[in-house]
Design an enzyme around this catalytic site. Sequence first.
Site, PDB file in Angstrom:
ATOM      1  N   HIS A  92      -0.441 -11.979   1.004  1.00 40.68           N
ATOM      2  CA  HIS A  92      -0.993 -11.223   0.404  1.00 40.68           C
ATOM      3  C   HIS A  92      -1.939 -11.677  -0.746  1.00 40.68           C
ATOM      4  CE1 HIS A  92      -2.056  -6.500  -0.294  1.00 40.68           C
ATOM      5  NE2 HIS A  92      -3.374  -7.399  -0.263  1.00 40.68           N
ATOM      6  N   SER A 122     -13.281  -4.843   2.305  1.00 39.18           N
ATOM      7  CA  SER A 122     -14.375  -4.561   1.259  1.00 39.18           C
ATOM      8  C   SER A 122     -15.781  -5.098   1.668  1.00 39.18           C
ATOM      9  CB  SER A 122     -14.099  -4.645  -0.088  1.00 39.18           C
ATOM     10  OG  SER A 122     -12.714  -4.008  -0.659  1.00 39.18           O
ATOM     11  N   PRO A 123     -16.039  -5.001   3.000  1.00 40.35           N
ATOM     12  CA  PRO A 123     -17.465  -5.178   3.320  1.00 40.35           C
ATOM     13  C   PRO A 123     -18.356  -4.319   2.893  1.00 40.35           C
ATOM     14  CG  PRO A 123     -16.289  -4.413   5.096  1.00 40.35           C
ATOM     15  CD  PRO A 123     -15.359  -4.607   4.195  1.00 40.35           C
ATOM     16  N   LEU A 124     -18.163  -3.265   2.606  1.00 44.24           N
ATOM     17  CA  LEU A 124     -19.039  -2.322   2.078  1.00 44.24           C
ATOM     18  C   LEU A 124     -18.841  -2.031   0.448  1.00 44.24           C
ATOM     19  CD1 LEU A 124     -18.586   0.741   4.549  1.00 44.24           C
ATOM     20  CD2 LEU A 124     -20.388  -1.214   4.571  1.00 44.24           C
ATOM     21  N   GLY A 125     -18.372  -3.156  -0.063  1.00 44.41           N
ATOM     22  CA  GLY A 125     -18.400  -3.327  -1.536  1.00 44.41           C
ATOM     23  C   GLY A 125     -17.517  -2.025  -2.137  1.00 44.41           C
ATOM     24  N   ARG A 126     -16.442  -1.959  -1.692  1.00 46.91           N
ATOM     25  CA  ARG A 126     -15.266  -0.438  -1.948  1.00 46.91           C
ATOM     26  C   ARG A 126     -16.124   0.681  -2.060  1.00 46.91           C
ATOM     27  NH1 ARG A 126     -11.225  -3.332  -3.600  1.00 46.91           N
ATOM     28  NH2 ARG A 126     -11.623  -5.395  -4.621  1.00 46.91           N
ATOM     29  N   GLY A 127     -17.069   0.711  -0.875  1.00 43.58           N
ATOM     30  CA  GLY A 127     -17.946   2.093  -0.982  1.00 43.58           C
ATOM     31  C   GLY A 127     -19.039   1.955  -1.702  1.00 43.58           C
ATOM     32  N   PHE A 128     -19.198   1.051  -2.539  1.00 47.81           N
ATOM     33  CA  PHE A 128     -20.493   1.120  -3.563  1.00 47.81           C
ATOM     34  C   PHE A 128     -21.654   0.822  -2.598  1.00 47.81           C
ATOM     35  CE2 PHE A 128     -23.336  -0.003  -6.862  1.00 47.81           C
ATOM     36  CZ  PHE A 128     -23.019   0.940  -7.981  1.00 47.81           C
ATOM     37  N   TYR A 160       0.871  -1.079   0.032  1.00 46.89           N
ATOM     38  CA  TYR A 160       0.029   0.081   0.064  1.00 46.89           C
ATOM     39  C   TYR A 160       0.840   1.217   0.058  1.00 46.89           C
ATOM     40  CZ  TYR A 160      -3.640  -3.305   1.463  1.00 46.89           C
ATOM     41  OH  TYR A 160      -4.574  -4.309   1.671  1.00 46.89           O
TER      42      TYR A 160
END
Length: 328
Positions: free
Chosen positions: A125, A204-210, A58
């Site tokens: 990773h 990404s439990p929020l779908g990358r913010g989507f 990162y």
Amino acid sequence: MSLEQRRLGTQGLVVSKEGLGCMGMSAFYGATDEDEGIATIHRALELGVALLDTADMYGPHTNERLVGRAIADRRDQVVLATKFGNVLHDDGTRTVEGSPDYVRSACDASLRRLGVDHIDLYYQHRVDFDTPIEETVGAMAELVEAGKVRYLGLSEASPATIRRAHAVHPISALQTEYSLWTRDVEAEILPTLRELGIGLVPYSPLGRGFLTGTIRSPADQLDAGDFRRANPRFAGEALERNLALVERIRAIASEKQVTPGQLALAWVLAQGKDVVPIPGTKRRRYLEENVAAAAISLSADDLARIDAAAPVGAAAGERYPDMSTIDR
């Protein structure tokens, strides 16, 4: 403030029921603000979010340094996780490396950047298809014996790889994408983890913010350097189908008087006591919204309605533009 604790694996690793993904503070999601990133980490610790997740790629390297600065005077409050194996080159290409020599050198470099004497949870990773997993995990086990690492994890590994790795040294956690628009793990991976006593750490439990419902036109809303602009799920016909999914989630969230993102995160948290999501954010206000999701109670009826609104396979498009490094 404290959050409920959950156990990852059978070796004694106990963490807060939510973690914090720190990647976006340094890379991939557009403009960054280091001071706000550090303030977000400090606020997370105040709210009881003890599991901090980073990786050497990162930045590369800059996110580990940021996390190290943020926790320098509060190391005892943190369960620190980082990852190795994704190697970014100067020409922009990426390779995967899991040779024993690389494992050892990568760990030492991460320890220096983080400014710590041990890593609590050390993940591979991505699986190196050219190095037997037994050799990679054997080298990781040596790090545990040396006191440099306490617990081992894998990321984006298939059931067969997980079994082979776990036979060499106990694996405490598998990190992989899991959310209402990425439910693939439910078929084979999650049953394998539960058979072996390994925890699941969804990124990404929020779908990358989507799944927050705030992204409707990626080309207009996302920074030019935001990798989501090239993500298949954020474009074309896939975008339209995925927006419809979010609207179904939004309707249920409205009835419960929570945000769509909070409902999506509460759903992940409800999937089992061995599941510890790490929603990523680089701002305190979103962190606080995510932490509030931990208090949301979903009934069996709620869960059934959410499952019907976002069943397995409901999302359109691949998770990444290039899935070639995913061990499937």
